[in-house]
Design an enzyme around this catalytic site. Structure first.
Site, PDB file in Angstrom:
ATOM      1  CB  SER A  35      -0.899   0.004   1.228  1.00 23.51           C
ATOM      2  OG  SER A  35      -0.095   0.097   2.384  1.00 23.51           O
ATOM      3  CB  CYS A  36       3.787   2.249   1.607  1.00 26.15           C
ATOM      4  SG  CYS A  36       2.749   2.301   3.063  1.00 26.15           S
ATOM      5  CG  PHE A  37       7.831   0.760  -1.173  1.00 24.07           C
ATOM      6  CD1 PHE A  37       7.904   1.660  -0.121  1.00 24.07           C
ATOM      7  CD2 PHE A  37       8.671  -0.333  -1.153  1.00 24.07           C
ATOM      8  CE1 PHE A  37       8.772   1.459   0.938  1.00 24.07           C
ATOM      9  CE2 PHE A  37       9.558  -0.546  -0.102  1.00 24.07           C
ATOM     10  CZ  PHE A  37       9.606   0.345   0.939  1.00 24.07           C
ATOM     11  CG  ASP A  89       4.013   6.503  -0.061  1.00 25.29           C
ATOM     12  OD1 ASP A  89       2.797   6.763  -0.216  1.00 25.29           O
ATOM     13  OD2 ASP A  89       4.480   6.056   0.995  1.00 25.29           O
TER      14      ASP A  89
END
Ligand code: UDX
Length: 468
Positions: free
Chosen positions: A292-294, A297
């Protein structure tokens, strides 16, 4: 001091629930807020709604035994009755890659409305990942407008990003490498630092004993960095973008090494990892980064940079390498067994990494899409993520899900190791030899390919240069 401080945590997603649980375990009276009634009912029964190691015991303890955590949909009332609000709502990607800030806006509106009815100082802390200047231009503006109060005077404002990893989030929250506090003003920063000092204080109590024993180290206060709000926002993106860059770097090198006879990317990564300026972390070549992040982002930073008239060539390449990396697994399969039309391909591991059932941006989805587009039939097994893959991912009913790990070897032409769960690490040549003609494509390089080959298995992997 901490016992008198009442916290509200807005958003019971991944970061919110874990943050709320840990603060409550240290004795802070905490209310976890969400708009989803089902989540609130589940938490108030002392239960959780996603898989994460140590979280079920933690939530059960703080809700049912210590009674320091309650969950609620009464957002304004709860904020009004508390001293500090942590904003932990999601900031998903929009279709253009930019950050969707609608949940942040609603959270700020709730806080503003609550502060309009509240007397006395309140500290607001943004923990969600938000692009630079969002705390000041969006959160502060909305709260001031709704409450008719002033940041730095009537309420405090900080931005404090988190760096926790899924699967290790309880550990990472109790033993962070650093705490970053972006402060609007000195008083806000001091108040938040005092809260962290209490959370991480060295004490011979239940909290320290429980977690110290589980993780085999002592709870102590990490380095606290007090910076400007915008610096804190940038730190979060730089942190994640750098780690993503490291992964794309090693994946790019893996693809180069595959073209050099007798070279193994694992040996290259090991050696460069000894250079303390590089370090051995995040140098595991494989099927690419997900979660859900890399991806979210890095994409958000690309869009942000372009909106600010800068072309972020390195970050764009990080994403390009990552997208191509999943397809590399399919090329390796084609090299090993030829045309994939009508072939049965088994996928070992669906979640974006081990120890989580999270399917968001999982490399398995891209790999399976590519296999299906080439006419292959796909069967998959994962120790935790099958339900989420069926119900919440794009895969849905496009593939067959095996009931047991053993089932995937039946009538299968190639096994693709996509997620390095422990169950898969334990597999031996004899397990794969249940296939009529055993072929293993090792996307995480967990198998001893020499041993497998000695046993008659075709075993290839990411970053393995074949001797011709
Ligand atoms: C990440 C950051 O690590 C965390 O600090 C941040 O707060 C949230 O994003 P997470 O997404 O949970 O955490 O997973 P992480 O363990 O960092 O792995 C991300 C992805 O990179 C996974 O798909 C993993 O398989 C991949 N990865 C990681 C590699 O391919 N190679 C590596 O060497 C390390």
């Amino acid at each position: 001091m901490h016992k008198e401080i009442k916290l509200t945590v807005s958003g019971t997603g991944f970061v919110g629930l874990i943050t709320a649980g840990i603060f409550a375990d240290r004795g802070f009276l905490t209310t976890a807020l969400d708009t989803d009634e089902n989540k609130i009912v589940t938490v108030n029964k002392g239960e959780t709604f996603f898989f994460e190691p140590y979280l079920p015991e933690l939530i059960k303890r703080v809700v049912l035994e210590k009674k320091t955590l309650i969950a609620s949909t009464e957002r304004i009332k709860s904020i009004k009755e508390s001293d500090v609000t942590l904003i932990c709502v999601g900031t998903p990607s929009k279709s253009d890659g930019s950050c969707n800030l609608s949940f942040i806006e609603s959270a700020a509106e709730d806080i503003g409305k609550a502060l309009a009815q509240k007397e006395g100082y309140h500290l607001v802390v943004a923990k969600s990942t938000i692009v630079p200047e969002t705390t000041r231009t969006l959160i502060k503006t909305i709260i001031e407008k709704q409450s008719n109060k002033k940041a730095g005077v009537d309420f405090g404002l900080c931005m404090s990003p988190e760096f926790l990893r899924e699967g290790q989030s309880v550990h990472d929250t109790i033993f962070p490498d650093k705490i970053v506090i972006g402060q609007f003003d000195e008083k806000s920063g001091e108040k938040l630092e005092a809260i962290f000092q209490h959370l991480y204080r060295v004490e011979d109590d239940d909290f320290s004993k429980t977690w110290g024993t589980i993780f085999g180290k002592k709870v102590s206060c990490p380095k606290i960095l007090r910076r400007s709000i915008e610096t804190a926002e940038c730190i979060k993106y730089a942190n994640n973008s750098f780690l993503a860059t490291k992964i794309s770097f090693i994946n790019e090198f893996a693809n180069i090494c595959e073209r050099v006879p007798g070279v193994d990317i694992k040996h290259v990564a090991e050696a460069i990892g000894f250079d303390f300026r590089i370090s051995d972390k995040f140098l595991q070549a494989g099927t690419g980064f997900g979660g859900s992040c890399f991806p979210k982002d890095v994409n958000a930073m690309i869009t942000f940079a372009k909106d600010h008239n800068y072309s972020p060539k390195l970050l764009e390449s990080v994403m390009a390498v990552n997208i191509q990396q999943a397809k590399r697994m399919v090329q390796l399969t084609e090299n090993a067994i030829g045309d994939l039309k009508g072939k049965q391909i088994a996928i070992l591991g669906l979640s974006f990494k081990p120890e989580t059932d999270d399917m968001r941006n999982a490399p398995s989805i891209k790999i399976i899409d590519e296999l299906l587009s080439k006419g292959a039939n796909v069967i998959a097994w994962d120790p935790k993520a099958i339900e989420k893959a069926k119900k919440e991912s794009e895969l849905s009913d496009k593939i067959t899900y095996a009931n047991t790990l053993g089932e995937i070897f039946d009538n299968t032409d190639a096994c693709l190791l996509v997620t390095e769960w422990n169950q898969f690490k334990k597999l031996e040549p004899k397990d794969f030899k249940k296939m009529a003609k055993p072929v293993v494509i090792d996307g995480r390089r967990i198998y001893d390919y020499k041993k497998f080959r000695e046993e008659g298995i075709i075993c290839v992997g990411i970053g393995l240069g074949e001797i011709k």
